[in-house]
Scaffold this motif. Sequence first.
Motif, mmCIF file in Angstrom:
data_model
loop_
_atom_site.group_PDB
_atom_site.id
_atom_site.type_symbol
_atom_site.label_atom_id
_atom_site.label_comp_id
_atom_site.label_asym_id
_atom_site.label_seq_id
_atom_site.Cartn_x
_atom_site.Cartn_y
_atom_site.Cartn_z
ATOM 1 N N ILE A 71 24.320 30.461 59.323
ATOM 2 C CA ILE A 71 24.320 29.663 57.962
ATOM 3 C C ILE A 71 23.008 29.420 57.773
ATOM 4 O O ILE A 71 22.223 29.733 56.553
ATOM 5 C CB ILE A 71 24.515 27.940 59.073
ATOM 6 N N GLY A 72 21.404 30.282 58.716
ATOM 7 C CA GLY A 72 20.127 30.533 58.459
ATOM 8 C C GLY A 72 20.458 31.311 57.477
ATOM 9 O O GLY A 72 19.698 31.484 56.014
ATOM 10 N N THR A 91 28.294 27.358 51.311
ATOM 11 C CA THR A 91 28.910 26.249 51.068
ATOM 12 C C THR A 91 28.024 24.930 51.535
ATOM 13 O O THR A 91 27.332 24.084 51.023
ATOM 14 C CB THR A 91 30.266 25.755 50.510
ATOM 15 N N VAL A 92 28.068 25.206 52.862
ATOM 16 C CA VAL A 92 27.096 24.300 53.956
ATOM 17 C C VAL A 92 25.450 24.776 52.870
ATOM 18 O O VAL A 92 25.168 23.408 52.918
ATOM 19 C CB VAL A 92 27.428 25.064 55.362
ATOM 20 N N VAL A 93 25.479 25.298 53.214
ATOM 21 C CA VAL A 93 23.524 25.540 52.649
ATOM 22 C C VAL A 93 23.320 25.132 51.055
ATOM 23 O O VAL A 93 22.555 25.092 50.734
ATOM 24 C CB VAL A 93 22.876 26.951 52.810
ATOM 25 N N ALA A 94 24.740 25.616 50.268
ATOM 26 C CA ALA A 94 24.752 25.357 48.601
ATOM 27 C C ALA A 94 24.249 23.486 48.464
ATOM 28 O O ALA A 94 23.541 23.504 48.056
ATOM 29 C CB ALA A 94 25.879 26.166 48.190
ATOM 30 N N GLY A 111 19.674 14.883 56.596
ATOM 31 C CA GLY A 111 20.499 16.188 57.703
ATOM 32 C C GLY A 111 22.225 16.150 56.325
ATOM 33 O O GLY A 111 22.544 15.095 55.715
ATOM 34 N N SER A 112 22.878 17.435 56.478
ATOM 35 C CA SER A 112 23.744 17.420 56.035
ATOM 36 C C SER A 112 24.627 18.463 56.533
ATOM 37 O O SER A 112 24.800 19.192 56.996
ATOM 38 C CB SER A 112 23.108 18.309 54.870
ATOM 39 N N VAL A 113 26.329 18.182 55.957
ATOM 40 C CA VAL A 113 26.778 18.900 56.863
ATOM 41 C C VAL A 113 28.758 18.763 55.400
ATOM 42 O O VAL A 113 28.088 17.928 54.711
ATOM 43 C CB VAL A 113 27.569 17.622 57.505
ATOM 44 N N ASN A 114 29.585 19.678 56.046
ATOM 45 C CA ASN A 114 30.395 19.634 54.910
ATOM 46 C C ASN A 114 29.921 20.442 53.481
ATOM 47 O O ASN A 114 28.826 19.719 53.119
ATOM 48 C CB ASN A 114 31.217 18.722 55.129
ATOM 49 N N GLY A 137 28.432 28.136 46.038
ATOM 50 C CA GLY A 137 28.557 29.036 46.263
ATOM 51 C C GLY A 137 29.041 30.385 46.508
ATOM 52 O O GLY A 137 28.736 31.277 46.234
ATOM 53 N N ALA A 138 30.037 29.549 45.586
ATOM 54 C CA ALA A 138 30.792 31.095 44.850
ATOM 55 C C ALA A 138 29.628 31.893 44.009
ATOM 56 O O ALA A 138 29.871 33.017 43.760
ATOM 57 C CB ALA A 138 32.176 30.770 44.522
#
Length: 351
Positions: free
Chosen positions: A185-186, A154-157, A295-298, A307-308
């Motif tokens: 994550i990468g 979900t973080v990268v989505a 920046g992006s978080v959560n 993500g799913a």
Amino acid sequence: MRALTVRPGTSGSVEVTDVPEPAAADGHLLVDGLAVGVCGTDKEIASGDYGWAPPGEDRLVLGHESLGRVREAPDGSGFSPGDLVVGVVRRPDPVPCGACAHGQFDMCRNGRYTERGIKALDGYASERWTVEPGYAVKLDPRLADVGMLLEPTTVVAKAWDEVEHIGRRSWFEPHRVLVTGAGPIGLLAALLGVQRGLDVHVLDQVGDGPKPELVRDLGATYHSDGLDAALRAAGEPDVVIEATGVAPLVVGAMSATAPYGIVCLTGVSSRGRTVKLDAGGVNRDLVLENDVVFGSVNANLHHYELGAEALAKADVDWLQRLVSRRVPVERFAEAFEAQPEDVKVILTLAQ
């Protein structure tokens, strides 16, 4: 029942303890816990550097990268016993701020949000847990061994979703992406880049082990000789997803892109690290090339759905190779110790 708990703020306080069975709550799902992923945030909490127990409690149940199977589901919830589910981590603040009021609790403005397994809400590292249907995400049954990867996905989505929103300021047809860092994550950021049909390049510091092969098997290109060498070999990227938090890479990424380039920072840097920076040159490039750094978080519910979908489309065998070690929760200390070949370590909860 057993749960992995910690006394936040106290290093060395993580242990498997007996906790009460989850209280029945109207409208909630009752879930049998299967596994949780271990990430840097968990290690920070275990070290006493982060984390908050629920109000009135001195211990916090850990685990925010969840995976479980529904045991009981209320009528009309959209879930059935046997469904594979993941629980959302963050909850909106009680005020709520404008972002939380619009379902964008990942963008909370006042910091009063709560997070399961992190901030004022017990997590998912227990034999059983409950969750509101509106904060549960159903997974493809094929993901029974790897569904705990949803939360990091979900973080990268979210990162990719925001890159595409920003790109739509003007004509945007990216071709090449550079991902810095080949941790979970990468690698998941690279997966979503490949799913978008992009020419994906991944930069990390190791030259052997599982990471180069995982990248190549995605159809992406692996680099391990530094940022400058990667740029010479690959060319200027249209998009950079920075997933290390390493200060020189963060700074280098800002000036590495093609015109109209977009850099998303997902790695969290340590304070106090200094690097030499030609601030004027960076500013000149950003302005004259219409570049963006953000920046992006959560993640919010929309990103969990994205993500799913991404995991459901992925090669499950490749996803299984991201999981380096599966450690029984009773031996949690082993999971908190990094090993050279680690990519993703998980704790199994079922006896």
